[in-house]
Each structure stands twice: as C-alpha cells, then as structure tokens.
Scaffold this active site. Structure first.
Site, PDB file in Angstrom:
ATOM      1  N   LYS A  35       0.830  -1.213   0.000  1.00  0.00           N
ATOM      2  CA  LYS A  35       0.000   0.000   0.000  1.00  0.00           C
ATOM      3  C   LYS A  35       0.859   1.254   0.000  1.00  0.00           C
ATOM      4  O   LYS A  35       0.645   2.184  -0.776  1.00  0.00           O
ATOM      5  CB  LYS A  35      -0.927   0.023   1.243  1.00  0.00           C
ATOM      6  N   THR A  36       1.839   1.271   0.885  1.00  0.00           N
ATOM      7  CA  THR A  36       2.698   2.444   0.965  1.00  0.00           C
ATOM      8  C   THR A  36       3.495   2.581  -0.332  1.00  0.00           C
ATOM      9  O   THR A  36       3.715   3.678  -0.836  1.00  0.00           O
ATOM     10  CB  THR A  36       3.620   2.340   2.195  1.00  0.00           C
ATOM     11  N   ASP A 220      -2.019   7.722   3.729  1.00  0.00           N
ATOM     12  CA  ASP A 220      -1.591   6.378   4.144  1.00  0.00           C
ATOM     13  C   ASP A 220      -2.245   6.046   5.483  1.00  0.00           C
ATOM     14  O   ASP A 220      -2.649   6.941   6.220  1.00  0.00           O
ATOM     15  CB  ASP A 220      -0.050   6.355   4.287  1.00  0.00           C
ATOM     16  N   GLU A 221      -2.361   4.772   5.814  1.00  0.00           N
ATOM     17  CA  GLU A 221      -2.924   4.326   7.102  1.00  0.00           C
ATOM     18  C   GLU A 221      -4.284   4.976   7.360  1.00  0.00           C
ATOM     19  O   GLU A 221      -4.569   5.449   8.459  1.00  0.00           O
ATOM     20  CB  GLU A 221      -1.960   4.665   8.262  1.00  0.00           C
ATOM     21  N   GLN A 251      -5.786  -3.337  10.577  1.00  0.00           N
ATOM     22  CA  GLN A 251      -4.695  -2.684  11.308  1.00  0.00           C
ATOM     23  C   GLN A 251      -5.142  -1.392  11.980  1.00  0.00           C
ATOM     24  O   GLN A 251      -4.329  -0.523  12.274  1.00  0.00           O
ATOM     25  CB  GLN A 251      -3.533  -2.383  10.356  1.00  0.00           C
ATOM     26  N   ARG A 614       4.939  -7.423  11.093  1.00  0.00           N
ATOM     27  CA  ARG A 614       6.161  -6.622  10.915  1.00  0.00           C
ATOM     28  C   ARG A 614       7.321  -7.513  10.522  1.00  0.00           C
ATOM     29  O   ARG A 614       8.361  -7.046  10.040  1.00  0.00           O
ATOM     30  CB  ARG A 614       6.559  -5.876  12.210  1.00  0.00           C
TER      31      ARG A 614
END
Ligand code: ATP
Ligand code: MG
Length: 724
Positions: A35-36, A220-221, A251, A614
């Site tokens: 995504k990033t 983002d996020e 998330q 992560r």
C-alpha cells in the site's frame, strides 16, 4: 529515469492503482501488500507523467519518520529533490495551515502548542478553579473527555448535557479550559485538527485556494483517521474527486484515541465515484508468518475480509520461548540478537516490540549487558523529559509572557520559595480578572498587601525573566537557549540531584543547546520550506513548535546501526527481518483493560496482527511465567493470541534446549555444574532461580532471581546451596 522504473516494480493491481486517472480511490489491502509502495509510486508517476508539480500534492502519513521515508523514496525514484510538496502528519499539516492563517483561525500570531503534559496541568488548574474535588473529577478523565469531544469535532455548545451530572461537570471543565486556552493563545493537539477543519468551514476563500492548489490528496494508514481528520479531508476534496486513500481495516489500532474504522466503509459511500482496489499478494513475510497472521485475525468479526498470500516459501516456523520471568525473557532475546549479529546481520534488522512502554527498561538492561547498541522509539522522548520541558518553559516565557502553561511549569523550578498559597493567589486573580498568570502576578505585586518575603519571591521571578529577555535581545537561537539555561539556575538545581540521573539531565540540557544550534526549519520534516509568499515564523517560534509537535520520535542518531525497540503501536508500517513480540501474556497483551469489552479485545487482536506482520523472516513470541511490572508481581497465563495461531506453525524453544552448563562453577564447597534455571538457596535471600552467570573460577558470578528481586552474586562468597 524512465516511467518504466516507476511502473515495473509493481504487480497488476498495484499498477492499476498507481495509474488511475484523476479519481477518488480506496486501496484496501492487508499488511505488507504494498500500500505504501502504491502511494509513493503514484506520487512519482503523477509528477513524471501527468505534469503535476510537487507543489500540487498533499500526502498524509502517520509519523514524521514515515513522511521522511516517503520523501526519500520518491526522490530516489525521480532522481531529483522534491520541494514544495506537502507531506506530513495530520497534526503537522494542520499546524502549518494555522500558522499561515492564524488570523482567520482566530489565533494570535505566536500561538503556542500545548503538549499532553501542559494540557493536564491546565485542566487540573481549571478543575480546582471550578471548586471541584480532584479526586471525584480526576483531571486525566477530563482531559480524555475534552480530547474525545474535539476528535469528534464538538465544541461545548454542540454538546447536549441531558441534565446529567457527569456530562454537565465535564462540559463545564471543557468550557473553562477552552477559555483559558484562548486567553493564553494556546492550542492542544486535538485543537490543531479541529481548528484546521473550522478554517475550511468558516473561510471558503481559503478552502478554495487549497482546493485549487492540490491536484491530488493521498493518505496512508487511512484506517486510523478520526472523525475530524476525515471531515477535514472530505471538505478539502470537495467535488474534486481526487482523494486516494490506502488502508487496512485489520490494522486499525487507534480506536481508543478516536480513530474510526468505519471511515473505510463510509469512504465508498461518500465518494460514490470512487474505485476500490484490493491487493492480496504479500511481499514482506514468509508463508508461516503470513499463515499465522491470517489465522489470528480470522478470530475477529465484522472484517472487510481479505486473505494474504505469498509466492515465497514457508520459511522458519514461528518460535515460542517460555521464560521464568521478565529478566530471563530479556536475556533470551538479547542473546538471540547477539547471535544474529554474530552471524553477519545488522542490528537494525532486528526489532523488539512490546505492548507497554514499561516493558522496555528490563529489555534495555539486557541490551546493555551484552553491549548491544539499541534505540527506543516513543517512550520518554527527548523533548518530553522534565529538564527539557523546564528549560523550554523559560524560553517560552521569555518569548511570550502570557504563556500560562510555561509559567506554571517553571515559576517554582528550581524552588524559589514561592509557596502554594502565593501561587493560589496568583491563579485566583488570573481567573477572576481574566488575566494571564504573568499579569496576575504583576498585579498582585502592585496591590502591596504581600509580606516582604512573598513579594521578593514573586518579583525575583519576574525580573529573572525580564533580565533573560534583555540579555538575549538580538542573539541567535543557540545563544538564547544557552543563556536562558545558564540564568535559570536549572544546572545547579540538577547538580544537587544525586547520582547519574542529575548528570544525565545536565547532559540533556547541553543536548538542547546543540539541538538549537543545528535547528534548521528547512529540514523540519513536518513540512517543506515555505514556497509561497508566506510570512516567516521567527526561528524561535519554529523551534518551540517543533519541540512540542515532533517531540523527536526517536532517541539517538538515526544513522547508527541499533536494535530497534518500540511499542507495537509505533511499529505500524515498518518491517524487520527479525522480530520479537515480548510479553505475550493475558493481562499484558491483550491488555487487561480490554478484556471486558469485545470491541477493545478485537482492537488488541488487530494490534497483535500488526506486530506479527512486521516480521519478514523470523518471528519470536516470548512470554514470562512471572512478571514484575510497575512494582507488582504477576502470574499470567499465555496470551490467547498465541493459542489462536495453529500449533503446527509454532516451535517451542524450550529452556532445556538452551541450557548451557557452566564450566565447573565453584558452588559453595562443592565442585559442580551449574545451569540456568537451577533452584538455589541463599542464607539471607532465601530460595531463588539462576538466571545467568558470567566469569570463571574466583571471578564467577551468578545472577539469581530471589523473591525480593534479582541479584548478581560472587559464587565464591555467596555460599549458595543447590535445591533439588
Ligand atoms: P503495511 O500494511 O504494513 O503498512 P504496506 O501494504 O504498506 O504494509 P509496503 O510497506 O508498501 O506494504 O510493502 C511491503 C514490502 O513489500 C516492502 O518491502 C515493499 O518494498 C515490498 N513490495 C511491495 N510491492 C512489491 C512488489 N510488487 N514487488 C516486490 N516487492 C514489493
Ligand atoms: Mg504501509
């Protein structure tokens, strides 16, 4: 540089998102699916192929670190420096807007940002001012109330009290608090966002200006935006249909701070032309890690639902280490990292993640023992330390006498005989005459009813600040900070604080002077250098805002190769080849506060999903049978999150496999072997368990955990008896 450099390293779905025509879109995808990467490549693509100037782009990230990384990646994709592009956090961007348009936002030009500590102090003062009992109306709760209202975009006048005592009282506190903020020209974090939103609503001209300026908005996020942030974005996007958001409902971990997972669901309704693109291939983790994450999060209900897959191999199983206690846990982790580094890997490819900041101390000690360089993100940040806040309090007062939060902070630090009664009198005058504390103190002096002693303590303080101001006229920022620290008396105050702590504080003050010297607003990651004819803030104002806002997300020099320690919350968006999740115990993780409420338990599970995802190659879960945390001993069961991962994905690294026999320790008078985990008896401390040892022969020392705490003992003196 060629367009193919931008598009080639993408899969089909990613490429589709990157090359969308001007249109709102939601990229909804699980962890590590790129995504990033989509955001970064989209920005590069827009600039390279669509003739959009960096000046016409606004990108919102979750931390300043993420903003810096994004900028760096785009610059390297485009092979040119990016100036003029706005990339930063919601808070950073809101702050920039308010600085530019302070007048329209109803703020004084030199408004001050209050950090959470200042806010609590002020709420406390307001609570007392309203004659409320602090025990019955804890300021912390009122802070929470105020912030949640602001996060929802609500001013006191928008809130219905239903004649309910709790609501009525908290509203009264909110109102009085807000008045005090206005009087002192102070803005808290939630206020930054709310004001920036109100700026759009009240000033259509300003709004139009930014709508015309920004060809594309990228976020983002997105799952962690709160109501005000979302409203701000929606209004800014207007009819332009130019908002690209990427996020993952699994998330969303800031519900407790007002984030609204529903924003993702609402997005497609609010922007009815928008596209939704899903990414399902994960490029980050091994198959085992990914399967574990998928199973874990499968226990949550009401998900938007996505499965991740990888075409890489399964990799290692997930390791589970059961320790006796937190010291053993930390030792194990440190030794494991030591081996990892000895095998030729970098320190910063490893990360230790934990649920609560308090866990870091023991981990740090284990790192120090093995001389592993480490770096803590979050936790007690540089600008949050008491000595730094105190020094900056003086600087603020010198800059602006009416800064009440700063006045409160330093008026009696170091102690200058200002009694509580005197202070109360000053506060009283401030309240009843609607004055700042500084002015109230002046007017109290003028009344002349004070005893000579009180008088001299107040006037001593006032003239100290005036003197500092005079001495620092026309000097540069570094010299200003240095002079203020020298004159404040803080150094000799901390010299009296015994031991290393005081010394560390003095060193930190020195560090602050260094920070002032090297402070360059152009490098201030929160924003870019001003590109329009905007008014320049004074360097000092910039520096103070920077200190409140940025609060240095990490300690130490980021270029050093260090083991990364942070909470799972701060790990969002990051990735590491080797990851430890420490403290996998019921009550700690999931946190005991979440056990009562299903919604919060699901948020904890999402946090665990963030933690697990992560890891790129190796994941270790560790837990302790007993844990001393914040001064109490806990006997916790294994975290349910571990049991939610299929057994066949986990291998236990049992202690007996890792036991190393000590080379011929002298144990009392008997020659013998001495192993980790062995129970021993000491005449004074009673029974304990051996956690570690070092040295040999006469130098041999053992680390034993007794009921009153752990101790290092010289084997040759301790006369330890083994207990069967
Ligand atoms: P998170 O949900 O954790 O924020 P994300 O969806 O933003 O994750 P990224 O950080 O963008 O994912 O990507 C995860 C990793 O996968 C990164 O190392 C990235 O460089 C890599 N990656 C992403 N897409 C591709 C691709 N098409 N080919 C190769 N590697 C990729
Ligand atoms: Mg990401």
């Amino acid at each position: 540089m060629d367009v193919s450099d931008i598009l080639e390293p993408l899969n089909d779905a990613q490429r589709e998102a990157v090359t969308l025509p001007r249109q709102s879109a939601l990229v909804l995808a699980g962890a590590g699916s790129g995504k990033t990467r989509v955001l970064t490549h989209r920005i590069a693509w827009l600039i390279k192929t669509q003739g959009i100037s960096p000046f016409g782009l606004l990108a919102v990230t979750f931390t300043n670190k993420a903003a810096a990384e994004m900028r760096g990646r785009i610059e390297s994709l485009l092979e040119m420096p990016l100036s003029g592009m706005w990339v930063g956090t919601f808070h950073g961007i809101a702050h920039r807007l308010l600085r530019r348009h302070y007048g329209e936002a109803g703020l004084p030009q030199n408004f001050q940002i209050m950090d959470t500590d200042d806010q609590l102090r002020l709420v406390k003062r307001v609570t007392v001012g309203l004659d409320l009992d602090e025990k019955k109306w804890p300021p912390r709760q009122a802070v929470w109330f105020i912030n949640s209202q602001k996060d929802e975009g609500l001013r006191p006048k928008n809130i219905e009290d239903y004649d309910d005592l709790y609501l009525k009282t908290n509203l009264a506190i909110y109102e009085a608090y807000q008045e005090a903020c206005e009087r002192g020209g102070m803005v808290d974090f939630a206020e930054l966002l709310l004001r920036a939103h109100e700026l759009w609503l009240n000033h259509p001209g300003i709004l139009r200006h930014y709508q015309e300026r920004f060809s594309e908005l990228l976020v983002d996020e997105f799952q962690d935006t709160n109501a005000v942030q979302y409203a701000w974005l929606r209004v800014l996007a207007g009819e332009n249909d130019n908002l690209l958001v990427v996020g993952d409902d699994d998330q969303s971990i800031y519900g407790w701070r007002g984030a609204r997972i529903e924003n993702i669901q609402r997005f497609s309704e609010d922007f009815d032309n928008s596209r939704t693109i899903r990414l399902e291939q994960n490029y980050r983790s091994t198959g085992s890690i990914l399967k574990a994450a998928n199973h874990l999060i499968g226990n949550n209900e009401g998900r938007l639902g996505k499965e991740l897959w990888t075409d890489g191999g399964d990799g290692d199983l997930i390791n589970l280490y059961s320790s006796y206690n937190e010291i053993d846990e930390a030792r194990y982790i440190a030794e494991r990292i030591n081996r990892w580094v000895a095998d030729g890997n970098r320190h910063d490819e490893s990360a230790i993640l934990y649920r609560s900041n308090a866990q870091s101390r023991v981990l740090e000690e284990a790192m120090l023992r093995l001389q592993l360089p480490y770096r803590i993100y979050g936790g007690q940040r540089f600008f949050e330390r008491a000595e730094i806040r105190n020094a900056l309090g003086y600087v603020r007062l010198v800059n602006q006498r009416d800064a009440d939060a700063a006045f409160e902070r330093v008026v009696n630090v170091p102690p200058r005989g200002m009694g509580n009664r005197t202070l109360e009198e000053i506060r009283h005058i401030a309240r009843s005459e609607q004055l700042s504390l500084w002015r109230a103190a002046k007017s109290l002096l003028a009344v002349g009813t004070l005893t000579a002693r009180k008088k001299s303590s107040i006037s001593g303080f006032l003239s100290l600040i005036e003197d500092m101001d005079e001495l620092t006229q026309g000097v540069d920022l570094e010299q200003l900070v240095r002079t203020v620290i020298e004159r404040s008396g803080l150094i000799s105050y901390y010299e009296k604080e015994r031991g290393e702590r005081g010394q560390a504080r003095i060193e930190n003050l020195g560090e602050l002077v260094t920070a002032a010297r090297s402070f360059d607003p152009q490098e201030n990651l929160t924003f870019n250098p001003p590109t329009e004819n905007e008014e320049e803030l004074s360097l000092l104002d910039e520096f103070l805002s920077h200190a409140s806002l940025e609060a240095g997300e990490a300690q130490g020099d980021s270029s050093e190769d260090c083991v990364q320690l942070m909470t799972m919350h701060s790990a969002k968006g990051l990735e590491f080849p080797l990851v430890f999740l420490a403290g996998m115990e019921e009550g700690l993780f999931p946190h005991r506060m979440s056990l009562e409420e299903p919604g919060r338990l699901e948020e904890e599970r999402r946090l665990c999903y963030v933690g697990v995802t992560r890891a790129m190659r190796h994941l270790y879960l560790t837990h302790a049978e007993t844990r001393r945390l914040n001064g109490t001993d806990n006997y916790n069961r294994l975290s349910r999150f571990i049991t939610e991962i299929p057994e066949e994905l986990i291998q236990e690294v049992r202690l007996k496999n890792t036991v190393v026999h000590a080379p011929n320790f002298k144990l009392g008078k008997t020659e013998g072997e001495f192993s980790l985990g062995q129970r021993v008896h000491h005449a004074k401390f009673g029974e304990g368990v051996v956690l570690n040892y070092e040295g040999q022969g006469k130098q041999a020392r053992v680390h034993v955990n007794f009921s009153e705490g752990s101790k290092w003992l010289m084997v040759s003196f301790a006369n330890l008896q083994t207990v069967k």
